[in-house]
Motif scaffolding. Structure first.
Motif, PDB file in Angstrom:
ATOM      1  N   GLY B 102       0.822  -1.205   0.000  1.00  0.00           N
ATOM      2  CA  GLY B 102       0.000   0.000   0.000  1.00  0.00           C
ATOM      3  C   GLY B 102       0.859   1.258   0.000  1.00  0.00           C
ATOM      4  O   GLY B 102       0.601   2.210  -0.728  1.00  0.00           O
ATOM      5  N   MET B 103       1.921   1.223   0.804  1.00  0.00           N
ATOM      6  CA  MET B 103       2.819   2.381   0.849  1.00  0.00           C
ATOM      7  C   MET B 103       3.513   2.589  -0.484  1.00  0.00           C
ATOM      8  O   MET B 103       3.648   3.722  -0.957  1.00  0.00           O
ATOM      9  CB  MET B 103       3.873   2.156   1.937  1.00  0.00           C
ATOM     10  N   LEU B 104       3.954   1.486  -1.092  1.00  0.00           N
ATOM     11  CA  LEU B 104       4.644   1.595  -2.384  1.00  0.00           C
ATOM     12  C   LEU B 104       3.710   2.176  -3.440  1.00  0.00           C
ATOM     13  O   LEU B 104       4.125   2.902  -4.331  1.00  0.00           O
ATOM     14  CB  LEU B 104       5.144   0.216  -2.837  1.00  0.00           C
ATOM     15  N   TRP B 105       2.407   1.845  -3.311  1.00  0.00           N
ATOM     16  CA  TRP B 105       1.436   2.365  -4.258  1.00  0.00           C
ATOM     17  C   TRP B 105       1.124   3.825  -3.957  1.00  0.00           C
ATOM     18  O   TRP B 105       0.917   4.643  -4.850  1.00  0.00           O
ATOM     19  CB  TRP B 105       0.166   1.510  -4.157  1.00  0.00           C
ATOM     20  N   TYR B 113       4.305   8.288   1.348  1.00  0.00           N
ATOM     21  CA  TYR B 113       4.212   6.869   1.709  1.00  0.00           C
ATOM     22  C   TYR B 113       3.075   6.636   2.693  1.00  0.00           C
ATOM     23  O   TYR B 113       2.424   5.609   2.678  1.00  0.00           O
ATOM     24  CB  TYR B 113       5.522   6.394   2.341  1.00  0.00           C
ATOM     25  N   TRP B 114       2.914   7.595   3.583  1.00  0.00           N
ATOM     26  CA  TRP B 114       1.950   7.377   4.662  1.00  0.00           C
ATOM     27  C   TRP B 114       1.184   8.649   4.934  1.00  0.00           C
ATOM     28  O   TRP B 114       1.734   9.742   4.917  1.00  0.00           O
ATOM     29  CB  TRP B 114       2.660   6.931   5.947  1.00  0.00           C
ATOM     30  N   THR B 115      -0.118   8.526   5.152  1.00  0.00           N
ATOM     31  CA  THR B 115      -0.897   9.673   5.568  1.00  0.00           C
ATOM     32  C   THR B 115      -1.913   9.188   6.587  1.00  0.00           C
ATOM     33  O   THR B 115      -2.325   8.026   6.557  1.00  0.00           O
ATOM     34  CB  THR B 115      -1.587  10.352   4.366  1.00  0.00           C
ATOM     35  N   TRP B 116      -2.309  10.082   7.495  1.00  0.00           N
ATOM     36  CA  TRP B 116      -3.198   9.637   8.574  1.00  0.00           C
ATOM     37  C   TRP B 116      -4.647   9.758   8.162  1.00  0.00           C
ATOM     38  O   TRP B 116      -5.393  10.539   8.713  1.00  0.00           O
ATOM     39  CB  TRP B 116      -2.913  10.412   9.855  1.00  0.00           C
TER      40      TRP B 116
END
Lengths: 240, 228
Positions: B102-105, B113-116
């Protein structure tokens, strides 16, 4: 020392009234012991004060960042502070060897859970209200919607206490539970803390109630599920 | 031939699941890489063939942990606890796979990479709960108390699974909604892509079954060693 409790409801055959009385009696007895002891209450109050003070120093002194951080800081302080008290629900019972007496009382065992939960709630809610006032003072958290803020506190603390009481009972006889309990509780109560923070943020920013109610619903769902599951599982895990 | 109560080696079914799963994994990859690109996302959408089965198997594994935790509490049979443990461990692996893919996408799609946002947050919480499950198991010495406490986490922690699954619908979330919606039964996907996805899902399920059976056996051997 065992406190003599007057009018202890005797048998299981007394129906619902007996069980409710048992729950209240147990909670009040624990509360009385806790208030007499004072050490736990004082330590958590000192913890709140020191923590909020340090956070205010770290994030301040401008008003805007402090106000934005207030809900998060409040709930982090509450979550950490409550772990200081969570083991106390059963600590005295184990020390005095009275846990077995409680478990041997005729009738179901759910009432022990509810009694301890009520005790935790009676202990934590005034403390949470105090922490709210401290946060209001140090972090410019607006208190206009005090009733709704308090509703959030009740829902959040209930979600937390329902799991905390359950695990405090389960791990009552375990050595090193003071370390293990917070570790375990945090992962389970993260959703509760998250929803509480969001609801408090919404209230602080003055959002309309309709927009915040999603978070209250989520909190309520967690409360009901955790409470029901804990009450059902408590007799099973306390046996033997 | 007499049947041994506690076998020393994995039985035939375990080997069938594992062998078939490993054998079909390259086929699944071939199907995934030859599937048509997405209209909006292009070739990037192909990561879905790993991401979706990973997340589903994670959910399924935690559900199995939930079921066997309940069974353990009411039957007090250590075998149930071992299945719960095995399933939680494999679930953590699959969930980790879903998080990483998911992060790679997300990096090329959302720019981070990441969001809250709700789906990611609830999934991270879910992951944390089951990490806590293993921390707890490691921390308690008494086997019976360990099994009971772990079963309670397996049951209480499961509530996060439906919340994580429904989060994309309940909150207007950044994460896209399900292409195969289990609650309404609607499928929003091209048949060629759907085929590849379902095939990968099947392969992952085989691997999951094999892994869980294998891990339960390992746990049984460990328990026997502990007793001896």
């Amino acid at each position: 020392m065992k406190l003599p409790v007057e009018g202890w409801p005797e048998a299981a055959g007394q129906g619902r009234v007996g069980v409710v009385r048992r729950v209240v009696l147990l909670a009040l007895r624990d509360l009385r012991l806790e208030v007499r002891d004072r050490a736990g209450l004082l330590s958590i109050l000192a913890f709140f004060a020191v923590m909020l003070f340090i956070m205010a120093l770290a994030l301040g002194p401008e008003e805007e960042p402090l106000r934005r951080a207030a809900p998060g800081v409040l709930w982090v302080a509450l979550a950490f502070g409550s772990t200081l008290l969570s083991t106390r629900a059963f600590a005295l019972e184990v020390e005095e060897g009275t846990l077995d007496d409680l478990l041997l009382a005729p009738g179901g065992k759910e009432w022990i859970y509810f009694g301890k939960l009520l005790f935790q709630m009676l202990l934590l809610l005034p403390l949470a209200a105090l922490a709210l006032l401290m946060a209001a003072g140090l972090f410019y958290l607006p208190l206009e919607r005090l009733f709704l803020l308090f509703l959030t506190l009740v829902l959040g603390v209930l979600g937390y206490a329902s799991v905390a009481t359950f695990y405090a009972g389960l791990l009552a006889r375990l050595r090193g539970r003071e370390v293990l309990l917070p570790l375990l509780l945090f992962s389970l109560v993260v959703p509760v803390v998250l929803a509480s923070v969001r609801a408090t943020t919404g209230l602080a920013e003055g959002l309309p109630v309709a927009e915040i109610s999603d978070w209250w619903q989520l909190l309520l769902v967690f409360d009901v599920v955790y409470l029901t599951a804990s009450a059902l599982l408590f007799p099973v895990v306390m046996e033997g | 031939m007499l049947k041994v109560a506690q076998p020393d080696r994995p039985d035939a079914l375990t080997w069938v699941f594992l062998g078939l799963g490993l054998l079909l994994l390259p086929v699944g990859l071939y199907l995934a890489l030859s599937a048509p690109p997405d209209v909006n996302q292009g070739y990037l959408a192909r990561i879905m063939y790993l991401h979706v089965p990973g997340a589903w198997l994670g959910y399924l594994a935690f559900f199995v942990t939930f079921l066997y935790s309940l069974l353990y509490l009411f039957r007090q049979d250590p075998r149930h606890d071992r299945v719960a443990l095995a399933s939680a461990e494999i679930g953590l692996v699959f969930m980790g796979l879903a998080l990483v893919t998911g992060m790679l996408w997300a990096r090329p799609t959302w720019g981070v990479y990441w969001t809250w946002e709700p789906r990611l947050t609830t999934t991270a919480i879910l992951f944390a709960v089951y990490v806590g499950y293993f921390l707890l198991r490691g921390a308690i010495e008494d086997p019976e108390l360990r099994r009971k406490a772990a079963a309670a986490v397996g049951i209480l922690g499961f509530i996060n699974v439906p919340i994580s699954y429904m989060s994309v619908k309940w909150w207007r979330s950044l994460h896209q909604t399900q292409s195969i919606d289990l609650t309404t039964g609607k499928i929003h996907m091209d048949p060629a892509m759907l085929q590849a996805l379902l095939f990968n899902l099947f392969v992952f399920t085989l691997l999951y079954l094999g892994f869980v059976r294998f891990r339960s056996l390992l746990a049984a051997l460990e328990a026997r060693k502990e007793e001896a």
